[in-house]
Enzyme design. Structure first.
Site, mmCIF file in Angstrom:
data_model
loop_
_atom_site.group_PDB
_atom_site.id
_atom_site.type_symbol
_atom_site.label_atom_id
_atom_site.label_comp_id
_atom_site.label_asym_id
_atom_site.label_seq_id
_atom_site.Cartn_x
_atom_site.Cartn_y
_atom_site.Cartn_z
ATOM 1 N N LYS A 186 0.736 -1.300 -0.016
ATOM 2 C CA LYS A 186 0.187 0.105 -0.100
ATOM 3 C C LYS A 186 0.851 1.224 -0.066
ATOM 4 C CE LYS A 186 0.375 1.498 4.528
ATOM 5 N NZ LYS A 186 1.876 0.887 4.852
ATOM 6 N N THR A 243 -3.229 5.416 4.943
ATOM 7 C CA THR A 243 -1.801 6.094 4.303
ATOM 8 C C THR A 243 -2.192 6.944 3.266
ATOM 9 O OG1 THR A 243 -1.197 3.953 5.139
ATOM 10 C CG2 THR A 243 0.378 5.332 4.190
HETATM 11 P P1 13P Z 1 4.192 6.071 6.607
HETATM 12 O O1 13P Z 1 3.673 6.338 5.138
HETATM 13 O O2 13P Z 1 4.307 7.447 7.596
HETATM 14 O O3 13P Z 1 5.141 5.058 6.542
HETATM 15 O O4 13P Z 1 3.092 5.340 7.359
HETATM 16 C C1 13P Z 1 2.152 4.337 6.681
HETATM 17 C C2 13P Z 1 1.685 3.576 7.598
HETATM 18 O O5 13P Z 1 1.903 2.251 7.400
HETATM 19 C C3 13P Z 1 0.441 3.661 8.457
HETATM 20 O O6 13P Z 1 -0.235 2.726 8.717
#
Ligand code: 13P
Length: 325
Positions: A186, A243
Protein backbone atom coordinates in the site's frame (compact mmCIF):
# COMPACT_ATOMS: atom_id res chain seq x y z
CA UNK A 1 3.30 -8.35 32.91
CA UNK A 2 6.20 -9.02 30.54
CA UNK A 3 9.57 -7.51 29.78
CA UNK A 4 9.57 -6.28 26.18
CA UNK A 5 12.42 -5.26 23.89
CA UNK A 6 11.75 -3.03 20.90
CA UNK A 7 14.36 -2.68 18.18
CA UNK A 8 13.82 0.60 16.38
CA UNK A 9 13.22 4.03 17.89
CA UNK A 10 11.22 5.61 15.08
CA UNK A 11 7.71 6.98 15.58
CA UNK A 12 6.15 3.51 15.29
CA UNK A 13 8.66 1.78 17.57
CA UNK A 14 8.15 4.51 20.18
CA UNK A 15 4.37 4.28 19.86
CA UNK A 16 4.38 0.49 20.23
CA UNK A 17 6.54 0.93 23.33
CA UNK A 18 4.05 3.46 24.69
CA UNK A 19 1.12 1.06 24.16
CA UNK A 20 2.94 -1.77 25.94
CA UNK A 21 4.06 0.48 28.80
CA UNK A 22 0.53 1.84 29.22
CA UNK A 23 -0.62 -1.79 29.46
CA UNK A 24 1.76 -2.23 32.40
CA UNK A 25 4.71 -3.91 30.65
CA UNK A 26 8.36 -2.92 31.11
CA UNK A 27 9.87 -1.83 27.79
CA UNK A 28 13.41 -1.20 26.60
CA UNK A 29 13.80 0.44 23.19
CA UNK A 30 17.05 -0.14 21.34
CA UNK A 31 18.24 2.98 19.50
CA UNK A 32 21.21 3.12 17.14
CA UNK A 33 21.24 6.86 17.71
CA UNK A 34 22.52 8.02 21.12
CA UNK A 35 20.77 11.40 20.89
CA UNK A 36 17.35 9.76 20.38
CA UNK A 37 18.08 7.28 23.21
CA UNK A 38 18.83 10.22 25.52
CA UNK A 39 15.60 11.96 24.47
CA UNK A 40 13.51 8.84 25.12
CA UNK A 41 15.14 8.45 28.53
CA UNK A 42 14.11 12.07 29.16
CA UNK A 43 10.49 10.96 28.33
CA UNK A 44 10.04 12.37 24.81
CA UNK A 45 11.16 11.29 21.34
CA UNK A 46 11.53 14.94 20.30
CA UNK A 47 12.79 14.07 16.85
CA UNK A 48 10.05 11.72 15.67
CA UNK A 49 7.14 12.01 18.09
CA UNK A 50 7.39 15.54 19.49
CA UNK A 51 4.98 16.54 22.25
CA UNK A 52 4.15 12.97 23.28
CA UNK A 53 5.18 12.32 26.89
CA UNK A 54 6.38 8.75 27.33
CA UNK A 55 5.53 6.59 30.38
CA UNK A 56 8.19 5.84 33.01
CA UNK A 57 8.11 2.15 32.16
CA UNK A 58 10.00 2.88 28.92
CA UNK A 59 13.74 3.13 28.82
CA UNK A 60 16.11 3.36 25.88
CA UNK A 61 19.47 1.68 25.35
CA UNK A 62 22.07 1.72 22.59
CA UNK A 63 23.29 -1.78 23.49
CA UNK A 64 21.52 -4.75 21.90
CA UNK A 65 22.60 -7.21 24.62
CA UNK A 66 21.28 -4.97 27.41
CA UNK A 67 18.01 -4.38 25.53
CA UNK A 68 17.41 -8.12 25.05
CA UNK A 69 18.40 -9.25 28.52
CA UNK A 70 15.47 -11.17 30.02
CA UNK A 71 13.12 -10.15 27.18
CA UNK A 72 9.89 -12.14 26.90
CA UNK A 73 8.68 -10.22 23.85
CA UNK A 74 10.90 -8.90 21.06
CA UNK A 75 9.45 -6.43 18.56
CA UNK A 76 11.51 -5.64 15.47
CA UNK A 77 10.47 -2.39 13.83
CA UNK A 78 13.65 -1.03 12.23
CA UNK A 79 13.64 0.26 8.66
CA UNK A 80 13.77 -2.58 6.12
CA UNK A 81 17.22 -1.54 4.90
CA UNK A 82 18.77 -2.32 8.32
CA UNK A 83 16.53 -5.24 9.20
CA UNK A 84 18.72 -8.12 8.02
CA UNK A 85 21.94 -6.77 9.49
CA UNK A 86 20.25 -6.33 12.88
CA UNK A 87 18.52 -9.73 12.86
CA UNK A 88 21.89 -11.36 12.09
CA UNK A 89 23.25 -10.06 15.40
CA UNK A 90 20.36 -11.43 17.49
CA UNK A 91 20.96 -15.18 17.33
CA UNK A 92 22.77 -15.53 20.65
CA UNK A 93 21.01 -12.63 22.37
CA UNK A 94 17.34 -13.62 22.24
CA UNK A 95 16.31 -15.55 25.38
CA UNK A 96 14.68 -18.95 24.78
CA UNK A 97 10.84 -18.77 24.58
CA UNK A 98 10.94 -15.03 23.81
CA UNK A 99 7.95 -14.13 21.60
CA UNK A 100 8.96 -12.62 18.26
CA UNK A 101 6.99 -9.91 16.50
CA UNK A 102 7.93 -8.16 13.26
CA UNK A 103 6.30 -4.76 12.67
CA UNK A 104 8.31 -3.33 9.75
CA UNK A 105 6.29 -2.66 6.59
CA UNK A 106 8.88 -3.22 3.89
CA UNK A 107 10.77 -5.82 1.85
CA UNK A 108 14.37 -7.00 2.11
CA UNK A 109 16.35 -4.93 -0.37
CA UNK A 110 18.73 -7.71 -1.40
CA UNK A 111 16.26 -10.60 -1.79
CA UNK A 112 12.80 -9.00 -2.01
CA UNK A 113 11.69 -11.26 0.85
CA UNK A 114 9.07 -10.23 3.40
CA UNK A 115 10.51 -9.17 6.76
CA UNK A 116 9.22 -12.25 8.57
CA UNK A 117 10.89 -14.42 5.93
CA UNK A 118 14.20 -12.78 6.81
CA UNK A 119 13.52 -13.41 10.50
CA UNK A 120 12.60 -17.03 9.73
CA UNK A 121 16.12 -17.61 8.38
CA UNK A 122 17.24 -17.35 12.02
CA UNK A 123 14.20 -18.04 14.25
CA UNK A 124 10.91 -19.96 14.38
CA UNK A 125 7.40 -19.15 15.63
CA UNK A 126 7.19 -15.57 14.32
CA UNK A 127 4.26 -13.15 14.38
CA UNK A 128 3.75 -9.95 12.41
CA UNK A 129 1.83 -6.79 13.25
CA UNK A 130 0.23 -4.53 10.66
CA UNK A 131 -2.79 -2.28 10.17
CA UNK A 132 -4.01 1.27 9.54
CA UNK A 133 -1.62 2.74 12.07
CA UNK A 134 -0.43 6.30 11.71
CA UNK A 135 1.81 6.46 14.79
CA UNK A 136 0.96 9.90 16.07
CA UNK A 137 -2.79 9.26 16.16
CA UNK A 138 -2.23 6.13 18.27
CA UNK A 139 0.31 7.88 20.49
CA UNK A 140 -2.48 10.41 21.15
CA UNK A 141 -4.72 7.46 22.12
CA UNK A 142 -7.16 7.97 19.26
CA UNK A 143 -9.03 4.66 18.67
CA UNK A 144 -7.26 2.39 16.18
CA UNK A 145 -7.14 -1.25 15.13
CA UNK A 146 -4.35 -3.60 14.09
CA UNK A 147 -3.81 -7.24 13.20
CA UNK A 148 -1.33 -9.71 14.61
CA UNK A 149 -0.82 -12.66 12.29
CA UNK A 150 1.09 -15.86 12.94
CA UNK A 151 0.97 -19.39 11.57
CA UNK A 152 0.56 -20.49 15.19
CA UNK A 153 -2.68 -18.86 16.37
CA UNK A 154 -1.74 -19.36 20.01
CA UNK A 155 1.31 -17.15 19.47
CA UNK A 156 -0.83 -14.51 17.75
CA UNK A 157 -3.37 -14.55 20.58
CA UNK A 158 -0.72 -14.35 23.31
CA UNK A 159 0.78 -11.24 21.70
CA UNK A 160 -2.68 -9.81 20.98
CA UNK A 161 -3.38 -9.72 24.71
CA UNK A 162 -0.16 -7.82 25.42
CA UNK A 163 -1.07 -4.97 23.03
CA UNK A 164 -4.87 -4.83 23.13
CA UNK A 165 -6.37 -1.95 25.16
CA UNK A 166 -9.13 0.66 25.11
CA UNK A 167 -7.64 2.67 22.23
CA UNK A 168 -5.78 -0.11 20.34
CA UNK A 169 -7.99 -3.02 19.33
CA UNK A 170 -6.01 -5.98 18.03
CA UNK A 171 -7.37 -8.74 15.78
CA UNK A 172 -5.59 -11.98 14.87
CA UNK A 173 -5.34 -14.24 11.83
CA UNK A 174 -2.99 -16.90 10.46
CA UNK A 175 -2.31 -15.25 7.09
CA UNK A 176 1.21 -13.88 7.63
CA UNK A 177 1.79 -13.47 3.88
CA UNK A 178 -1.37 -11.43 3.23
CA UNK A 179 -0.89 -9.34 6.37
CA UNK A 180 2.67 -8.38 5.46
CA UNK A 181 2.06 -7.69 1.76
CA UNK A 182 -0.97 -5.50 2.56
CA UNK A 183 1.05 -3.23 4.83
CA UNK A 184 3.97 -3.13 2.43
CA UNK A 185 2.43 -2.73 -1.02
CA UNK A 186 0.00 0.00 0.00
CA UNK A 187 2.98 2.35 0.48
CA UNK A 188 3.49 2.46 -3.31
CA UNK A 189 -0.08 3.67 -3.80
CA UNK A 190 0.32 6.11 -0.86
CA UNK A 191 3.15 7.87 -2.74
CA UNK A 192 0.85 8.07 -5.77
CA UNK A 193 -1.92 9.48 -3.52
CA UNK A 194 0.48 12.20 -2.38
CA UNK A 195 1.06 13.05 -6.04
CA UNK A 196 -2.71 13.20 -6.66
CA UNK A 197 -3.16 15.55 -3.69
CA UNK A 198 -0.08 17.60 -4.58
CA UNK A 199 -1.38 18.17 -8.09
CA UNK A 200 -4.94 18.74 -6.81
CA UNK A 201 -6.28 16.17 -9.23
CA UNK A 202 -9.43 15.78 -7.15
CA UNK A 203 -11.53 13.10 -5.53
CA UNK A 204 -12.47 11.12 -8.64
CA UNK A 205 -8.80 10.55 -9.37
CA UNK A 206 -8.17 9.62 -5.75
CA UNK A 207 -11.02 7.10 -5.71
CA UNK A 208 -9.77 5.57 -8.96
CA UNK A 209 -6.26 5.34 -7.54
CA UNK A 210 -7.38 3.65 -4.32
CA UNK A 211 -9.64 1.12 -6.04
CA UNK A 212 -7.29 0.26 -8.91
CA UNK A 213 -4.41 0.25 -6.44
CA UNK A 214 -6.33 -2.20 -4.28
CA UNK A 215 -6.89 -4.44 -7.32
CA UNK A 216 -3.20 -4.72 -8.12
CA UNK A 217 -2.17 -5.15 -4.47
CA UNK A 218 -4.71 -8.00 -4.21
CA UNK A 219 -3.55 -9.64 -7.44
CA UNK A 220 0.10 -9.74 -6.40
CA UNK A 221 -0.63 -10.75 -2.80
CA UNK A 222 -2.92 -13.63 -3.82
CA UNK A 223 -0.40 -14.77 -6.47
CA UNK A 224 2.24 -14.87 -3.74
CA UNK A 225 0.08 -16.94 -1.37
CA UNK A 226 -1.90 -14.38 0.69
CA UNK A 227 -5.66 -14.57 1.24
CA UNK A 228 -8.14 -12.19 -0.37
CA UNK A 229 -10.06 -11.66 2.90
CA UNK A 230 -6.84 -10.40 4.48
CA UNK A 231 -6.04 -8.00 1.70
CA UNK A 232 -9.57 -6.58 1.65
CA UNK A 233 -9.45 -6.19 5.45
CA UNK A 234 -7.65 -3.89 7.88
CA UNK A 235 -4.12 -4.71 6.82
CA UNK A 236 -4.78 -4.18 3.09
CA UNK A 237 -7.68 -1.90 2.31
CA UNK A 238 -7.72 -0.37 5.80
CA UNK A 239 -4.08 0.60 5.68
CA UNK A 240 -4.43 1.82 2.09
CA UNK A 241 -7.26 4.20 3.06
CA UNK A 242 -5.38 5.58 6.07
CA UNK A 243 -2.04 6.07 4.36
CA UNK A 244 -3.50 7.55 1.18
CA UNK A 245 -5.51 10.10 3.21
CA UNK A 246 -2.97 11.14 5.81
CA UNK A 247 -0.69 14.12 5.46
CA UNK A 248 1.25 12.63 8.40
CA UNK A 249 2.29 9.67 6.21
CA UNK A 250 5.90 9.74 5.10
CA UNK A 251 5.00 8.00 1.85
CA UNK A 252 2.20 10.45 1.10
CA UNK A 253 4.64 13.29 1.85
CA UNK A 254 7.12 11.95 -0.72
CA UNK A 255 4.37 12.01 -3.35
CA UNK A 256 3.25 15.54 -2.49
CA UNK A 257 6.80 16.85 -2.73
CA UNK A 258 7.38 15.08 -6.05
CA UNK A 259 4.25 16.80 -7.33
CA UNK A 260 5.73 20.14 -6.23
CA UNK A 261 8.69 19.41 -8.47
CA UNK A 262 11.25 18.42 -5.84
CA UNK A 263 13.80 15.75 -6.77
CA UNK A 264 13.50 12.37 -5.07
CA UNK A 265 17.04 12.43 -3.65
CA UNK A 266 16.43 15.84 -2.10
CA UNK A 267 13.05 14.73 -0.65
CA UNK A 268 14.55 11.63 0.93
CA UNK A 269 17.44 13.60 2.36
CA UNK A 270 15.07 16.04 4.08
CA UNK A 271 12.66 13.40 5.35
CA UNK A 272 13.17 12.69 9.06
CA UNK A 273 12.30 9.01 8.67
CA UNK A 274 12.30 6.32 5.99
CA UNK A 275 9.54 6.19 3.35
CA UNK A 276 9.40 2.44 2.77
CA UNK A 277 7.30 2.84 -0.38
CA UNK A 278 10.33 4.02 -2.35
CA UNK A 279 12.41 0.80 -2.14
CA UNK A 280 9.19 -1.27 -2.08
CA UNK A 281 8.21 0.13 -5.50
CA UNK A 282 11.38 -1.27 -7.04
CA UNK A 283 11.07 -4.66 -5.30
CA UNK A 284 7.33 -5.03 -6.00
CA UNK A 285 7.85 -4.11 -9.66
CA UNK A 286 10.42 -6.92 -9.89
CA UNK A 287 7.96 -9.34 -8.19
CA UNK A 288 5.21 -8.28 -10.63
CA UNK A 289 7.48 -8.96 -13.59
CA UNK A 290 8.68 -12.28 -12.18
CA UNK A 291 5.14 -13.52 -11.55
CA UNK A 292 3.57 -11.94 -14.66
CA UNK A 293 1.15 -9.90 -12.51
CA UNK A 294 -0.27 -6.78 -14.17
CA UNK A 295 0.50 -3.81 -11.88
CA UNK A 296 0.13 -0.68 -14.01
CA UNK A 297 0.22 1.79 -11.12
CA UNK A 298 3.33 0.20 -9.62
CA UNK A 299 4.92 0.20 -13.07
CA UNK A 300 4.27 3.94 -13.51
CA UNK A 301 5.48 4.68 -9.97
CA UNK A 302 8.67 2.76 -10.80
CA UNK A 303 9.06 5.02 -13.86
CA UNK A 304 8.58 8.19 -11.79
CA UNK A 305 10.87 7.14 -8.91
CA UNK A 306 13.62 5.30 -10.76
CA UNK A 307 13.56 6.45 -14.40
CA UNK A 308 12.82 10.15 -14.02
CA UNK A 309 9.55 9.74 -15.86
CA UNK A 310 7.56 13.00 -15.79
CA UNK A 311 4.42 12.63 -13.64
CA UNK A 312 2.15 13.92 -16.43
CA UNK A 313 3.50 11.22 -18.76
CA UNK A 314 2.81 8.53 -16.17
CA UNK A 315 -0.78 9.78 -15.73
CA UNK A 316 -1.27 9.89 -19.50
CA UNK A 317 0.11 6.34 -19.85
CA UNK A 318 -2.38 5.07 -17.25
CA UNK A 319 -5.33 6.85 -18.87
CA UNK A 320 -4.51 5.60 -22.37
CA UNK A 321 -3.93 1.92 -21.54
CA UNK A 322 -5.46 -0.59 -23.91
CA UNK A 323 -9.13 -0.82 -22.92
CA UNK A 324 -9.03 -4.59 -23.30
CA UNK A 325 -6.07 -4.95 -20.95
P1 13P B 1 4.13 6.05 6.63
O1 13P B 1 3.74 6.41 5.22
O2 13P B 1 4.36 7.23 7.49
O3 13P B 1 5.24 5.04 6.66
O4 13P B 1 2.86 5.33 7.34
C1 13P B 1 2.29 4.32 6.69
C2 13P B 1 1.57 3.35 7.52
O5 13P B 1 1.95 2.22 7.48
C3 13P B 1 0.35 3.71 8.26
O6 13P B 1 -0.36 2.57 8.64
Amino acid sequence: MVKAAILGCGAWGTTLAKILAENGHAVTIWCHNTAIAAQINARENKELLPGIILPDKIQASTALAETLQGAELLVIVTASQYYRQIVRQLKDLVPPDCLLLSATKGLDETTGKRMSEVLAEYFTNIAVLSGPNISREIAEQKPATAVIAAENMETAQTIQKLFNNSYFRVYTNNDVIGTEYGGTLKNIIAIAAGIVDGLQLGNNTKAALLVRGMVEIAKLTITLGGKSETIFGLTGMGDLITTCSSTLSRNHTVGERLAQGQKLAEILQNLKAVAEGVPTTKLAYALAQKTGTPMPLTEQMYGILYENKPIREAVAALMSRDLKA
